[in-house]
Design a protein around this motif. Structure first.
Motif, PDB file in Angstrom:
ATOM      1  N   ASP A   1       0.822  -1.211   0.000  1.00 15.09           N
ATOM      2  CA  ASP A   1       0.000   0.000   0.000  1.00 15.09           C
ATOM      3  C   ASP A   1       0.857   1.263   0.000  1.00 15.09           C
ATOM      4  O   ASP A   1       0.518   2.271   0.633  1.00 15.09           O
ATOM      5  N   GLU A   2       1.978   1.224  -0.703  1.00 14.52           N
ATOM      6  CA  GLU A   2       2.886   2.371  -0.747  1.00 14.52           C
ATOM      7  C   GLU A   2       2.274   3.510  -1.555  1.00 14.52           C
ATOM      8  O   GLU A   2       1.475   3.289  -2.468  1.00 14.52           O
ATOM      9  N   GLN A   3       2.682   4.727  -1.243  1.00 11.06           N
ATOM     10  CA  GLN A   3       2.054   5.898  -1.855  1.00 11.06           C
ATOM     11  C   GLN A   3       2.889   6.463  -3.012  1.00 11.06           C
ATOM     12  O   GLN A   3       2.665   7.598  -3.433  1.00 11.06           O
ATOM     13  N   THR A   4       3.826   5.685  -3.530  1.00 12.29           N
ATOM     14  CA  THR A   4       4.635   6.165  -4.647  1.00 12.29           C
ATOM     15  C   THR A   4       4.713   5.115  -5.751  1.00 12.29           C
ATOM     16  O   THR A   4       4.629   3.914  -5.501  1.00 12.29           O
ATOM     17  N   ALA A   5       4.867   5.611  -6.970  1.00 13.50           N
ATOM     18  CA  ALA A   5       5.270   4.787  -8.110  1.00 13.50           C
ATOM     19  C   ALA A   5       6.646   5.296  -8.514  1.00 13.50           C
ATOM     20  O   ALA A   5       6.937   6.492  -8.379  1.00 13.50           O
ATOM     21  N   ALA A   6       7.499   4.393  -9.009  1.00 16.51           N
ATOM     22  CA  ALA A   6       8.877   4.796  -9.266  1.00 16.51           C
ATOM     23  C   ALA A   6       9.465   4.044 -10.447  1.00 16.51           C
ATOM     24  O   ALA A   6       8.907   3.041 -10.912  1.00 16.51           O
ATOM     25  N   CYS A   7      10.603   4.547 -10.914  1.00 18.90           N
ATOM     26  CA  CYS A   7      11.332   3.869 -11.980  1.00 18.90           C
ATOM     27  C   CYS A   7      12.797   4.287 -11.925  1.00 18.90           C
ATOM     28  O   CYS A   7      13.115   5.440 -11.584  1.00 18.90           O
ATOM     29  N   THR A   8      13.680   3.356 -12.249  1.00 21.46           N
ATOM     30  CA  THR A   8      15.118   3.599 -12.279  1.00 21.46           C
ATOM     31  C   THR A   8      15.692   3.068 -13.584  1.00 21.46           C
ATOM     32  O   THR A   8      15.354   1.961 -14.005  1.00 21.46           O
TER      33      THR A   8
END
Length: 329
Positions: free
Chosen positions: A165-172
């Protein structure tokens, strides 16, 4: 400066990235070849059955056979529902561009002329790539990973992110090395999203971030400085959570997380159980409250609405597939 770039990856993530790149400067400026590979799902299924036979777990073999039979039985109706639930990404416009070519995947060792590319860019490719292959392009190989590395190294980080239930979307975007997702970081970004976002929403948001990052690299002519990953922040997906989608195999207080995590086209039949002998494929639940009876896992009807008792918590099933019909309340 125009670059010659080869994209390699499995269809869901790579197609989402390419779709987000359409009509951007990255697409306009570079010569691009694309190889979309397909995972060998039949081999995975056979290996799964072999594992169960080796473990002499005949109950699970029977459960899996019943599940496969029911999925086959409702295949036509459910196929239409899946098409409705999950937007199909079309790359037809990209295929018509003169600077983009789509190449058939015939195995890693059969990819031709890697030394002629400035970069190979890999997105969600589940096969270990040998060092002599990823080092062959002029400026080596970049990997697109849908997490904020070094957090959530390994397979399917958006699954874990949805479960938690994390509040971020990310990419590297990072250099590919011999280990999994351990190469130096070139560029990365994360954004705030709704906590209750499903795996699929997070997956697509990561693809959009990836497209932005590639355009940022293109804007500076790929003149970047990489940085080492911080060892103290390393975490691995497989050490946090194991994939489960049968409600009977999900531990107490974890149902909501798995429902969000399993909500993706590639993970059909989502989170599932059986009601009156038929599959219930769960897409959304809402917690009703805790109860004193903490031993049962069962579906039941209340005021003609489908509910689920999962140990000591009752849930209202908000959205689900049952007998080939999509039901929402």
């Amino acid at each position: 400066m125009s670059m010659k770039i080869l994209f390699l990856g499995y269809k869901p993530f790579l197609s989402a990235i390419l779709n987000a790149l359409d009509n951007t400067n990255f697409i306009e400026a570079n010569k691009i070849d694309v190889i979309i590979a397909e995972p060998n799902t039949s081999k995975s299924l056979i290996n799964g059955f072999k594992r169960l036979v080796k473990q002499k777990n005949f109950r699970k073999i029977l459960e899996e056979l019943v599940l496969r039979f029911q999925l086959l039985l409702f295949k036509t109706k459910n196929k239409d529902i899946i098409k409705h639930l999950h937007e199909e990404i079309s790359l037809d416009k990209l295929k018509n561009r003169s600077n983009i070519s789509f190449i058939e995947y015939k195995g890693l060792e059969n990819i031709k002329n890697l030394e002629n590319y400035d970069f190979m860019i890999v997105a969600s490719f589940g096969i270990k790539i040998p060092e002599h292959v990823f080092n062959a392009p002029k400026r080596r190989t970049l990997n697109i990973h849908p997490s904020y590395l070094p957090e959530l190294r390994g397979g399917y980080p958006t699954y874990i992110s949805a479960f938690l239930d994390e509040q971020t979307a990310a990419c590297t975007i990072h250099y590919m090395e011999k280990g999994w997702d351990n190469g130096d970081i070139i560029i990365q970004e994360k954004k705030i999203i709704a906590k209750q976002s499903s795996n699929e929403i997070r997956f697509n948001e990561s693809a959009k971030i990836a497209a932005k990052l590639l355009n940022d690299l293109n804007a500076c002519n790929f003149a970047f400085e990489s940085k080492k990953q911080e060892k103290r922040k390393i975490s691995y997906c497989h050490k946090i959570l194991k994939y489960k989608n049968n409600i009977k195999n999900i531990k107490k207080n974890r149902l909501e997380g798995y429902v969000l995590a399993n909500c993706s086209k590639s993970l059909y039949p989502y989170t599932y159980g059986y009601y009156k002998g038929f599959l219930v494929l769960i897409l959304v639940v809402e917690k009703l409250g805790q109860i004193s009876d903490n031993s049962k896992i069962k579906f039941y009807r209340k005021q003609n609405q489908l509910c689920l008792q999962h140990y000591d918590i009752n849930f209202l099933v908000i959205k689900y597939i049952y007998k080939g019909k999509l039901i929402s309340i």
